[in-house]
Scaffold this motif. Structure first.
Motif, PDB file in Angstrom:
ATOM      1  N   LYS A 162      40.190  40.306 -21.262  1.00  0.00           N
ATOM      2  CA  LYS A 162      38.946  40.305 -20.505  1.00  0.00           C
ATOM      3  C   LYS A 162      38.014  41.414 -20.969  1.00  0.00           C
ATOM      4  O   LYS A 162      36.789  41.242 -21.021  1.00  0.00           O
ATOM      5  CB  LYS A 162      39.240  40.448 -19.008  1.00  0.00           C
ATOM      6  CG  LYS A 162      39.963  39.242 -18.416  1.00  0.00           C
ATOM      7  CD  LYS A 162      40.223  39.431 -16.928  1.00  0.00           C
ATOM      8  CE  LYS A 162      40.956  38.209 -16.348  1.00  0.00           C
ATOM      9  NZ  LYS A 162      41.240  38.377 -14.904  1.00  0.00           N
ATOM     10  N   ASP A 163      38.586  42.559 -21.294  1.00  0.00           N
ATOM     11  CA  ASP A 163      37.772  43.667 -21.816  1.00  0.00           C
ATOM     12  C   ASP A 163      37.131  43.274 -23.146  1.00  0.00           C
ATOM     13  O   ASP A 163      35.953  43.566 -23.397  1.00  0.00           O
ATOM     14  CB  ASP A 163      38.632  44.914 -22.022  1.00  0.00           C
ATOM     15  CG  ASP A 163      39.082  45.529 -20.704  1.00  0.00           C
ATOM     16  OD1 ASP A 163      38.405  45.289 -19.683  1.00  0.00           O
ATOM     17  OD2 ASP A 163      40.104  46.240 -20.706  1.00  0.00           O
ATOM     18  N   LEU A 164      37.913  42.616 -23.989  1.00  0.00           N
ATOM     19  CA  LEU A 164      37.401  42.180 -25.287  1.00  0.00           C
ATOM     20  C   LEU A 164      36.254  41.188 -25.110  1.00  0.00           C
ATOM     21  O   LEU A 164      35.200  41.307 -25.753  1.00  0.00           O
ATOM     22  CB  LEU A 164      38.524  41.541 -26.111  1.00  0.00           C
ATOM     23  CG  LEU A 164      38.121  40.948 -27.471  1.00  0.00           C
ATOM     24  CD1 LEU A 164      37.537  42.026 -28.381  1.00  0.00           C
ATOM     25  CD2 LEU A 164      39.314  40.270 -28.147  1.00  0.00           C
ATOM     26  N   THR A 165      36.464  40.220 -24.214  1.00  0.00           N
ATOM     27  CA  THR A 165      35.420  39.223 -23.956  1.00  0.00           C
ATOM     28  C   THR A 165      34.154  39.888 -23.424  1.00  0.00           C
ATOM     29  O   THR A 165      33.037  39.525 -23.808  1.00  0.00           O
ATOM     30  CB  THR A 165      35.921  38.185 -22.938  1.00  0.00           C
ATOM     31  OG1 THR A 165      37.106  37.560 -23.445  1.00  0.00           O
ATOM     32  CG2 THR A 165      34.864  37.128 -22.687  1.00  0.00           C
ATOM     33  N   LYS A 166      34.313  40.865 -22.555  1.00  0.00           N
ATOM     34  CA  LYS A 166      33.169  41.563 -21.959  1.00  0.00           C
ATOM     35  C   LYS A 166      32.382  42.309 -23.031  1.00  0.00           C
ATOM     36  O   LYS A 166      31.139  42.260 -23.042  1.00  0.00           O
ATOM     37  CB  LYS A 166      33.659  42.542 -20.893  1.00  0.00           C
ATOM     38  CG  LYS A 166      32.533  43.286 -20.192  1.00  0.00           C
ATOM     39  CD  LYS A 166      33.103  44.219 -19.130  1.00  0.00           C
ATOM     40  CE  LYS A 166      31.981  45.001 -18.429  1.00  0.00           C
ATOM     41  NZ  LYS A 166      32.526  45.931 -17.398  1.00  0.00           N
ATOM     42  N   LEU A 167      33.065  42.987 -23.939  1.00  0.00           N
ATOM     43  CA  LEU A 167      32.384  43.752 -24.984  1.00  0.00           C
ATOM     44  C   LEU A 167      31.662  42.829 -25.961  1.00  0.00           C
ATOM     45  O   LEU A 167      30.527  43.109 -26.381  1.00  0.00           O
ATOM     46  CB  LEU A 167      33.396  44.629 -25.737  1.00  0.00           C
ATOM     47  CG  LEU A 167      34.032  45.765 -24.925  1.00  0.00           C
ATOM     48  CD1 LEU A 167      35.043  46.519 -25.772  1.00  0.00           C
ATOM     49  CD2 LEU A 167      32.960  46.709 -24.402  1.00  0.00           C
ATOM     50  N   LEU A 168      32.297  41.716 -26.316  1.00  0.00           N
ATOM     51  CA  LEU A 168      31.642  40.757 -27.204  1.00  0.00           C
ATOM     52  C   LEU A 168      30.437  40.124 -26.517  1.00  0.00           C
ATOM     53  O   LEU A 168      29.411  39.854 -27.153  1.00  0.00           O
ATOM     54  CB  LEU A 168      32.639  39.679 -27.645  1.00  0.00           C
ATOM     55  CG  LEU A 168      33.770  40.145 -28.561  1.00  0.00           C
ATOM     56  CD1 LEU A 168      34.732  38.993 -28.848  1.00  0.00           C
ATOM     57  CD2 LEU A 168      33.222  40.698 -29.878  1.00  0.00           C
ATOM     58  N   GLY A 169      30.561  39.901 -25.203  1.00  0.00           N
ATOM     59  CA  GLY A 169      29.441  39.351 -24.445  1.00  0.00           C
ATOM     60  C   GLY A 169      28.251  40.291 -24.420  1.00  0.00           C
ATOM     61  O   GLY A 169      27.094  39.858 -24.515  1.00  0.00           O
ATOM     62  N   LYS A 170      28.515  41.593 -24.300  1.00  0.00           N
ATOM     63  CA  LYS A 170      27.432  42.576 -24.325  1.00  0.00           C
ATOM     64  C   LYS A 170      26.697  42.539 -25.667  1.00  0.00           C
ATOM     65  O   LYS A 170      25.472  42.670 -25.720  1.00  0.00           O
ATOM     66  CB  LYS A 170      28.002  43.981 -24.088  1.00  0.00           C
ATOM     67  CG  LYS A 170      28.375  44.277 -22.650  1.00  0.00           C
ATOM     68  CD  LYS A 170      28.836  45.721 -22.509  1.00  0.00           C
ATOM     69  CE  LYS A 170      29.165  46.057 -21.059  1.00  0.00           C
ATOM     70  NZ  LYS A 170      29.600  47.472 -20.921  1.00  0.00           N
ATOM     71  N   THR A 171      27.465  42.362 -26.724  1.00  0.00           N
ATOM     72  CA  THR A 171      26.851  42.296 -28.049  1.00  0.00           C
ATOM     73  C   THR A 171      25.913  41.111 -28.152  1.00  0.00           C
ATOM     74  O   THR A 171      24.777  41.227 -28.625  1.00  0.00           O
ATOM     75  CB  THR A 171      27.946  42.186 -29.137  1.00  0.00           C
ATOM     76  OG1 THR A 171      28.755  43.365 -29.107  1.00  0.00           O
ATOM     77  CG2 THR A 171      27.318  42.040 -30.515  1.00  0.00           C
ATOM     78  N   MET A 172      26.379  39.953 -27.708  1.00  0.00           N
ATOM     79  CA  MET A 172      25.541  38.754 -27.782  1.00  0.00           C
ATOM     80  C   MET A 172      24.339  38.871 -26.848  1.00  0.00           C
ATOM     81  O   MET A 172      23.253  38.380 -27.152  1.00  0.00           O
ATOM     82  CB  MET A 172      26.360  37.515 -27.438  1.00  0.00           C
ATOM     83  CG  MET A 172      27.329  37.083 -28.534  1.00  0.00           C
ATOM     84  SD  MET A 172      26.495  36.606 -30.095  1.00  0.00           S
ATOM     85  CE  MET A 172      26.635  38.141 -31.058  1.00  0.00           C
ATOM     86  N   ALA A 173      24.518  39.529 -25.712  1.00  0.00           N
ATOM     87  CA  ALA A 173      23.392  39.714 -24.788  1.00  0.00           C
ATOM     88  C   ALA A 173      22.297  40.545 -25.442  1.00  0.00           C
ATOM     89  O   ALA A 173      21.106  40.293 -25.248  1.00  0.00           O
ATOM     90  CB  ALA A 173      23.875  40.386 -23.507  1.00  0.00           C
ATOM     91  N   SER A 174      22.696  41.520 -26.246  1.00  0.00           N
ATOM     92  CA  SER A 174      21.703  42.359 -26.926  1.00  0.00           C
ATOM     93  C   SER A 174      20.938  41.592 -27.992  1.00  0.00           C
ATOM     94  O   SER A 174      19.876  42.029 -28.445  1.00  0.00           O
ATOM     95  CB  SER A 174      22.393  43.569 -27.563  1.00  0.00           C
ATOM     96  OG  SER A 174      23.218  43.173 -28.658  1.00  0.00           O
ATOM     97  N   MET A 175      21.465  40.422 -28.408  1.00  0.00           N
ATOM     98  CA  MET A 175      20.812  39.618 -29.443  1.00  0.00           C
ATOM     99  C   MET A 175      20.019  38.461 -28.847  1.00  0.00           C
ATOM    100  O   MET A 175      19.538  37.601 -29.579  1.00  0.00           O
ATOM    101  CB  MET A 175      21.874  39.055 -30.406  1.00  0.00           C
ATOM    102  CG  MET A 175      22.627  40.113 -31.204  1.00  0.00           C
ATOM    103  SD  MET A 175      21.524  41.148 -32.188  1.00  0.00           S
ATOM    104  CE  MET A 175      20.863  39.937 -33.336  1.00  0.00           C
ATOM    105  N   SER A 176      19.892  38.422 -27.512  1.00  0.00           N
ATOM    106  CA  SER A 176      19.225  37.287 -26.863  1.00  0.00           C
ATOM    107  C   SER A 176      17.776  37.139 -27.320  1.00  0.00           C
ATOM    108  O   SER A 176      17.277  36.026 -27.515  1.00  0.00           O
ATOM    109  CB  SER A 176      19.284  37.438 -25.341  1.00  0.00           C
ATOM    110  OG  SER A 176      18.666  38.655 -24.931  1.00  0.00           O
TER     111      SER A 176
END
Length: 505
Positions: free
Chosen positions: A328-342
């Motif tokens: 879940k931590d891994l998914t959250k960190l990857l999600g933050k990365t993609m959010a920054s590329m929105s």
């Protein structure tokens, strides 16, 4: 954001005023997302006005005409291709996949820790030169340098208390200049060699067989020193002083590495070495292919390779430092990365439509061939011809972003023209590479220009096209004059531009 300029020489103050004017004018343009939407609409209108205008491809003898998108068939194309144009936007997949790896390394703190290690162990006076040099050499990895180095350059400068946009600009300039300079042979050399040889066969088939992938190597290798020196000088004497002190929201303080960070760095380093060794084995083994090494299946998968080279160490570092305790931590960190590329993803939609429309209408091809007709009609020779060809290619670069696409169009036209005027195909290719490299960084039609804007807006949310172009123009002008001076000396001395590649035909 600008520094107090009272202590700056009058010459530089005058230059800064010019660049400020360019920035002001450029930033009066709409946001990049809206600008590409407007440009796409303009292309549709222009295609309707010039529908049927044609040019003849001198190599194939076939007519190429402007296609009308301002019609029922054009409307059908616009509606049915929208999704494909977005998904097929060339940098989109490469950027997102690469940023997943880089983003994880950043989110876990690995990049920050690595920068700490660099700051405390590397002479800071050489960091700008090292960044530009890395950008130049990154063309070995094709376009990956555009995605990897500018954001890292920004983070590095921020960590040193310097303006992050200056680091981004230095890396961007190095990557762009790298397509005309390198100490190693790249896939660009292979692509241009094939296109040049094919164009040469129309005049001299025997000579075409002598053109090799090393045709520009001598000049390109010397250019590495030139571009690194000029890029460093422009960054430290013009771009960074003009930007002044960074007052944005991003923080980049650098403290000593903690024991846990050092442990994470060691294990992440081991993970990187193992991953790198595995990639090296694959590149010479299962993914080697039968052709040239730089054209192997491994190089075509380089984006995924870069993703793994960042992902594995980032994952290891995150586990060691407890940033990643479970999936879940891994998914959250990857999600933050993609959010920054929105923002970039939204921009890619309109940029993808514009580039697809421009390609579909054949406007770029028609402009290129009409430019060739103009060059042929000038009657120039010698330096005048060389400068005219470089200038014309620079203009074409504002309409066609892809280097290989431009040379596919231009080589069959210009190589025979220049051969008939006494210049070798290898020398003509060199002139093209210079013109292409110096304008890549200032043309919004460069496929990775929206990527750089997205990276820059992290540090200046109001940053527009004008700001980026005003930062890059000093590099573009300085690279052009530096290369022209080197070219003049090269021609006067009659030095081959590569092994067995003379200037004269």
């Amino acid at each position: 954001m600008k520094e107090n300029r009272t202590e700056i020489s009058s010459g530089r103050r005058f230059l800064f005023r010019i660049l400020d004017g360019i920035e002001w004018l450029g930033n009066k343009l709409p946001s990049p997302l809206l600008l590409f939407a407007i440009l796409a609409f303009i292309v549709v209108i222009i295609s309707g006005i010039f529908a049927g205008v044609s040019v003849t491809n001198p190599t194939t003898g076939e007519a190429v005409e402007v296609k009308n998108l301002f019609s029922l068939s054009g409307l059908n194309y616009i509606f049915n291709s929208a999704v494909d144009n977005f998904i097929g936007f060339p940098p989109l997949g490469a950027v997102l996949v690469t940023m997943l790896g880089i983003g994880l390394a950043e989110q876990t703190g690995l990049i920050n820790a690595s920068l700490k290690g660099i700051v405390f162990s590397f002479p800071q006076k050489l960091l700008t030169a090292a960044l530009v040099f890395a950008g130049v050499m990154s063309s070995v990895a094709v376009n990956a340098g555009y995605v990897v180095l500018p954001p890292l350059g920004a983070v590095l400068f921020l960590g040193l208390g310097r303006h992050p946009l200056a680091g981004l600009a230095a890396a961007f300039a190095g990557v762009s200049g790298g397509f005309g300079a390198n100490l190693a042979l790249t896939s660009t050399d292979a692509i241009l060699q094939e296109l040049t040889a094919e164009a040469t066969r129309t005049i001299d088939p025997a000579y075409a067989e002598t053109i090799t992938v090393t045709m520009n190597y001598f000049f390109a290798a010397v250019s590495v020193v030139l571009i690194t020196f000029i890029g460093t000088l422009v960054t430290e004497k013009i771009v960074e002083p003009r930007l002044g002190k960074y007052e944005g929201e991003e923080e980049g303080e650098i403290d000593e590495l903690t024991s846990l960070e050092k442990k994470g760095m060691r294990l992440a380093g081991i993970g990187f070495i193992i991953t790198f060794a595995l990639m090296a084995y694959l590149s010479f083994g299962p993914l080697r292919g039968d052709g040239a090494y730089i054209e192997s299946p491994f190089f075509s998968a380089l984006v995924f390779v870069i993703f793994l080279l960042f992902l594995v160490p980032g994952l290891i570092y995150g586990i060691v430092t407890k940033e990643i305790s479970n999936d879940k931590d891994l998914t959250k960190l990857l999600g933050k990365t993609m959010a920054s590329m929105s923002g970039y993803i939204a921009l890619a939609f309109t940029a993808g439509q514009f580039i697809a429309y421009f390609r579909e209408t054949n406007l770029g091809t028609v402009i290129a061939f009409r430019g060739a007709d103009f060059l042929n009609s000038t009657g120039f020779d010698g330096i005048g011809l060389i400068l005219t060809f470089i200038g014309l290619t620079m203009v074409v670069n504002f309409f066609i972003g892809s280097s290989s696409a431009k040379w596919t169009i231009l080589a069959p036209v210009f190589v025979p023209i220049m051969m008939n005027l006494g210049y070798s195909p290898e020398f003509t290719t060199l002139l093209y590479r210079i013109a292409d490299s110096v304008t890549n960084m200032i043309t919004p039609l460069l496929l990775y220009f929206p990527v750089i804007i997205a990276f820059a807006q992290r540090y200046d949310k109001k940053l527009g096209i004008g700001t980026l172009i005003s930062m890059m123009i000093p590099y573009s002008v300085a690279f052009l004059f530096g290369w022209l001076l080197l070219l003049l000396v090269w021609v006067l001395l009659g030095i081959p531009v590569g092994p067995g590649a003379p200037i004269q035909y």
